[in-house]
Every structure is written in structure tokens, then in C-alpha cells.
Design an enzyme around this catalytic site. Sequence first.
Site, PDB file in Angstrom:
ATOM      1  N   TYR A  77     -10.462  -6.191  12.070  1.00  0.00           N
ATOM      2  CA  TYR A  77      -9.728  -5.718  10.898  1.00  0.00           C
ATOM      3  C   TYR A  77      -9.688  -6.798   9.825  1.00  0.00           C
ATOM      4  CZ  TYR A  77      -5.901  -4.056   7.958  1.00  0.00           C
ATOM      5  OH  TYR A  77      -5.152  -3.653   6.884  1.00  0.00           O
ATOM      6  N   ASN A 129      -3.034  -2.300  13.298  1.00  0.00           N
ATOM      7  CA  ASN A 129      -4.484  -2.086  13.137  1.00  0.00           C
ATOM      8  C   ASN A 129      -4.963  -0.807  13.826  1.00  0.00           C
ATOM      9  OD1 ASN A 129      -4.303  -4.492  11.856  1.00  0.00           O
ATOM     10  ND2 ASN A 129      -5.558  -5.665  13.297  1.00  0.00           N
ATOM     11  N   ASN A 186     -14.431  29.285 -23.467  1.00  0.00           N
ATOM     12  CA  ASN A 186     -15.217  28.197 -22.878  1.00  0.00           C
ATOM     13  C   ASN A 186     -15.174  28.219 -21.345  1.00  0.00           C
ATOM     14  OD1 ASN A 186     -15.707  27.195 -25.501  1.00  0.00           O
ATOM     15  ND2 ASN A 186     -13.735  26.126 -25.466  1.00  0.00           N
ATOM     16  N   LYS A 200     -13.645  31.247 -29.533  1.00  0.00           N
ATOM     17  CA  LYS A 200     -14.219  30.576 -28.369  1.00  0.00           C
ATOM     18  C   LYS A 200     -13.640  31.036 -27.041  1.00  0.00           C
ATOM     19  CE  LYS A 200     -16.820  27.527 -28.281  1.00  0.00           C
ATOM     20  NZ  LYS A 200     -16.691  26.103 -28.606  1.00  0.00           N
ATOM     21  N   SER A 223     -10.247  27.688 -27.706  1.00  0.00           N
ATOM     22  CA  SER A 223     -10.303  26.472 -28.506  1.00  0.00           C
ATOM     23  C   SER A 223      -9.064  26.419 -29.375  1.00  0.00           C
ATOM     24  CB  SER A 223     -11.556  26.506 -29.381  1.00  0.00           C
ATOM     25  OG  SER A 223     -11.355  25.719 -30.539  1.00  0.00           O
ATOM     26  N   SER A 233       0.817  -1.219   0.000  1.00  0.00           N
ATOM     27  CA  SER A 233       0.000   0.000   0.000  1.00  0.00           C
ATOM     28  C   SER A 233       0.842   1.257   0.000  1.00  0.00           C
ATOM     29  CB  SER A 233      -0.950  -0.004   1.201  1.00  0.00           C
ATOM     30  OG  SER A 233      -0.221  -0.134   2.406  1.00  0.00           O
ATOM     31  N   GLU A 256     -17.518  23.695 -16.071  1.00  0.00           N
ATOM     32  CA  GLU A 256     -17.797  22.339 -16.576  1.00  0.00           C
ATOM     33  C   GLU A 256     -17.132  21.292 -15.690  1.00  0.00           C
ATOM     34  OE1 GLU A 256     -16.370  23.672 -20.615  1.00  0.00           O
ATOM     35  OE2 GLU A 256     -17.807  22.154 -21.232  1.00  0.00           O
ATOM     36  N   THR A 297     -37.960  26.549 -13.169  1.00  0.00           N
ATOM     37  CA  THR A 297     -38.205  25.150 -12.801  1.00  0.00           C
ATOM     38  C   THR A 297     -38.209  24.395 -14.121  1.00  0.00           C
ATOM     39  OG1 THR A 297     -40.597  25.303 -12.985  1.00  0.00           O
ATOM     40  CG2 THR A 297     -39.669  25.773 -10.810  1.00  0.00           C
ATOM     41  N   HIS A 298     -37.733  23.176 -14.127  1.00  0.00           N
ATOM     42  CA  HIS A 298     -37.602  22.396 -15.374  1.00  0.00           C
ATOM     43  C   HIS A 298     -36.767  23.144 -16.408  1.00  0.00           C
ATOM     44  CE1 HIS A 298     -40.997  19.904 -13.868  1.00  0.00           C
ATOM     45  NE2 HIS A 298     -41.443  21.069 -13.424  1.00  0.00           N
TER      46      HIS A 298
HETATM   47  N1  ARG Z   1      -1.385  -1.108   5.453  1.00  0.00           N
HETATM   48  C1  ARG Z   1      -2.369  -1.616   6.332  1.00  0.00           C
HETATM   49  C2  ARG Z   1      -3.686  -0.889   6.126  1.00  0.00           C
HETATM   50  O1  ARG Z   1      -3.652   0.136   5.558  1.00  0.00           O
HETATM   51  C3  ARG Z   1      -1.942  -1.441   7.745  1.00  0.00           C
HETATM   52  C4  ARG Z   1      -2.593  -2.375   8.701  1.00  0.00           C
HETATM   53  C5  ARG Z   1      -2.069  -3.741   8.490  1.00  0.00           C
HETATM   54  N2  ARG Z   1      -2.600  -4.644   9.468  1.00  0.00           N
HETATM   55  C6  ARG Z   1      -2.532  -5.950   9.314  1.00  0.00           C
HETATM   56  N3  ARG Z   1      -3.087  -6.676  10.250  1.00  0.00           N
HETATM   57  N4  ARG Z   1      -1.985  -6.514   8.270  1.00  0.00           N
HETATM   58  O2  ARG Z   1      -4.751  -1.348   6.490  1.00  0.00           O
END
Ligand code: ARG
Length: 463
Positions: A312, A105, A280, A278, A272, A18, A285, A150-151
Site C-alpha cells: 500500500y 489497508n 437542440n 431552436k 435556445s 479523503s 451532444e 463510411t467517412h
Molecule cells: N483513506 C485511506 C485510503 O483510502 C485508507 C487507508 C489508509 N491506510 C494507511 N496505511 N494510511 O487509501
Amino acid sequence: MSRFRKDPDPRFWRINRSIEFDWRLAPYDIDQSQAHARGLHQIGVLDAAELERIDAGLERVRARMGEHGFEFEEADEDIHMAIERLLGEEIGPLAGKLHTGRSRNDQVATDVAMVVQAHSLRAIELAGAAMERLLELAQRHRDWAMPGYTHLQRAQPVYLGHHLLAYFWMLGRDVLRFQFALDSASVMPLGSGALAGVNWEIDRRAVADDLGFEHVSHNSIDGSSNRDFVLDYLSAASTCAMHLSRLGSEIVIWSSSEFGFCELDESFSSGSSIMPQKKNPDSAELLRAKSPRVAASYAALLGTMHALPLTYGKDMQEDKEPLFDAIDTIEACLDATEGMLAGIEFDRERLEAASGDEMLAATEVADLLVRRGVPFREAHGIVGGLVRDAVEKGKSLSELTPEELAERSEHLDKSFYEVLTRSSWLESKRIEGGTSSASLAHQLEQAGKTLAAVRARAQEERG
Ligand code: ARG
């Protein structure tokens, strides 16, 4: 040494790792680790010298990350492991003591709660700035008549200031929602451990104070599995983005040549590549188009958490990308809204001309009949007939003759023609919350007070 003999398969590692996105937790993780170390020192797990070395080591890790970019290795699973590794490089085996009485966790839940607090406050500030622009614009255009719709069909005239304040109140409610997210993230999960609590009697309330949390979680199972505060932020951001999309959409329509109600500043427009004429309204948007991805982030995390057994699960690692994407999107959109509104110009003549469409007075004529004792439903039918007569004869309402009026109702006399003079349509809406100048003056006053309260709240949270 580890329980495992084998290295992770690269195909597993690719989805498991991650750090590509959770590096953004680094400053929060370091703050948290420093507070946790102080908590460990308080109960004698770390002596003063160890606390000092860990604290200084974490500062060096912070600096290394800041100065040289991110020195991550392929084996760094997430930001928590990376920081621990870097701390080990700085202070040696002592780094291993820091994880006493903590699990990743409760650690990650605490980091994410800190992110939600910081960015809820940021959203409140940015929404406040956009509200200030809207209020200024409403003051400046308090007596500019325009058609209300409205509409997307012309319905009843309103003052432009009244229309703009509608967006002010939407953002005002968004502020309350972000405040709710902030409060919901002000409960510290740290101390929940993996799920059951920890074997060390760390003073959680002291650590919470240290980190700026208002409360500590009551239940370790809930503490380690709760991501409601992220959902609360995403819900607030989704509604806010939806509001900005409606504003963006109206500005796109209003700045078309067909409407010609407003023009954006060049710095919020683009040209553009092929058509030199143009200009825009890209900024408007994009406000319109950015909104669904925020809502998608909300839906994604709701889906991830759906039916997830306590506590978890690695599923929960998927909370971060939707959160970060929503943070970046809503902050950019609120900021752009403020800038876009700062330079917008309205065309008084175009607005007035459109609001002078006599058909907009149909409700006024119906009310005139009601004041003479005709039930509203019947009056509605009579005026509908008049509109049909006018359309069929190619006339405006005021061009209908007294004889033509008499065919529809005996109650229609010369006051019919008076009602069709425009100023009365707006000024008759004297009810609280209506568009009349008197009601609008009251509303502007309320808006000023609301904005002051938003500012004061944000300042108080900044501390
Ligand atoms: N990278 C993990 C997360 O974002 C951290 C927690 C990991 N905990 C575990 N029991 N593997 O959730």
C-alpha cells in the site's frame, strides 16, 4: 497517546484528508465491519454481548449518517476513522476492539471491491435497459432503408434496424466487460491486514460468504496492493462511454435539418435562449462529450498505480475520485440513453430518399461484372469510370445510354439497369450478419436471446 507530538499541518491535512469523497464508502464499510465483528466473535475475540453491542452500535452510526447528514469533524481523516469515532460515541471503549485483526489497508480495498461489484451490476442492468430500447427500435424499423456511411460519405444502403442493432451488440460486449469487472472484484482482500496477513485466525471464507464475495485473495501482499478490479471497471466504463458517444454523435448529425433523419423528444432536447425556433439535441451532444472524462479517470488511476512499489502507498487513496466520477457518469449516460431512445422518431421518407441515391449501387454493378468473370479490381475500375462519366455529364447512373456503357465494358447490358433498382441492393446482402431482411430476421432473433441472457444474469447476481 500517539507517536506524534505535532498536529498535522493544515496544508498537509488538506491533501491527506479523503473524507470529502470517501464518505460514499460508509454503507459498505459498516456492512464490512459487521461481518468482521462476526468473524472476531467466531474465534472468541468478541463475546456474544460485545458482538451484539458493536452490531447495534454500527446500525446507530448508519442511521446517524442517513438521518442527519454527515457528522464529520475536521480531525476525521477518512470514512473509516470517522465511523470508528462515531461508534466510540455510541458504545464507548468497546469500539476500539473492532479493529483487531484488520488494517485500514485491507479494509479500504474490501470496501472499494464491494463498490465495484455493486456498480458493475448496476451498469449491466442499465446497459440491458438501453439494449431493450435498441432492440425494440430495430424491430420497428427493420425494413426502413437508409444510407450506410463510411467517412461520413454515403456508401451502401442498409436497413435502419440493422444500423441500430450495431449499437445493441456494442452494449452487449460492454455487459461482458462489466461482468468481468464484477468477477474481478469478487475476491475479498480482507484478512490481508496491512500487508502480511493478521495474527488472528479469522475464518476468511466465512466472512467472504457473509459479504457476498466468491473468493478470498491468495496472497496478502497482492490483496492489500491490488486495485485491478477498479481498473477493470474503469476500462469497461470507458469503452461503454465511447460507444454511447458514437451513438450520441450520430443522433446529433441525423437530427440536423440537413439530414433530417430523426428527431428527439422534447423532453430530451432544449431550446435556445435567443433563437425561438431552436430545438437542440443536447442529450445526444452530452453523451458525446461525457465519454472522455470516463477515459480520463481510467488513465488517471493507471498513472497512479504505475510503478508503485508494493504494497500500500497513500497514492492509492487517489483511486476513489476517478472511480466515483466514472460510476456517476456512466450510470447517468446509460440511463439517459435509454430515455432518449424511448422517444426518438425517425423520418422514413428522408431516410428512403437519401438511400435512393443511385451512386450507392456502384458496388452492386461491380459485383454484376464479377459474376461475368471480370476480376473484382478490374470491375472496380470500370464502375469508377462509369461514375466519372455520369458525374461529368450531369447524369445519374441509370441515365447512361447502352452506348456509353459499351465504351466502358462489353459485359454491361440491360441487367445494368435492373441492378440499379433499389430493393436488390439491400436484399442481396444475404450473408449472415448482412443487412438483408432474411439476415436481419436471424439477427433480431439472436439479439432477443442475448438480451434474455443479460437479464437472467443480472437477476442471478441480484440473488
Ligand atoms: N483513506 C485511506 C485510503 O483510502 C485508507 C487507508 C489508509 N491506510 C494507511 N496505511 N494510511 O487509501
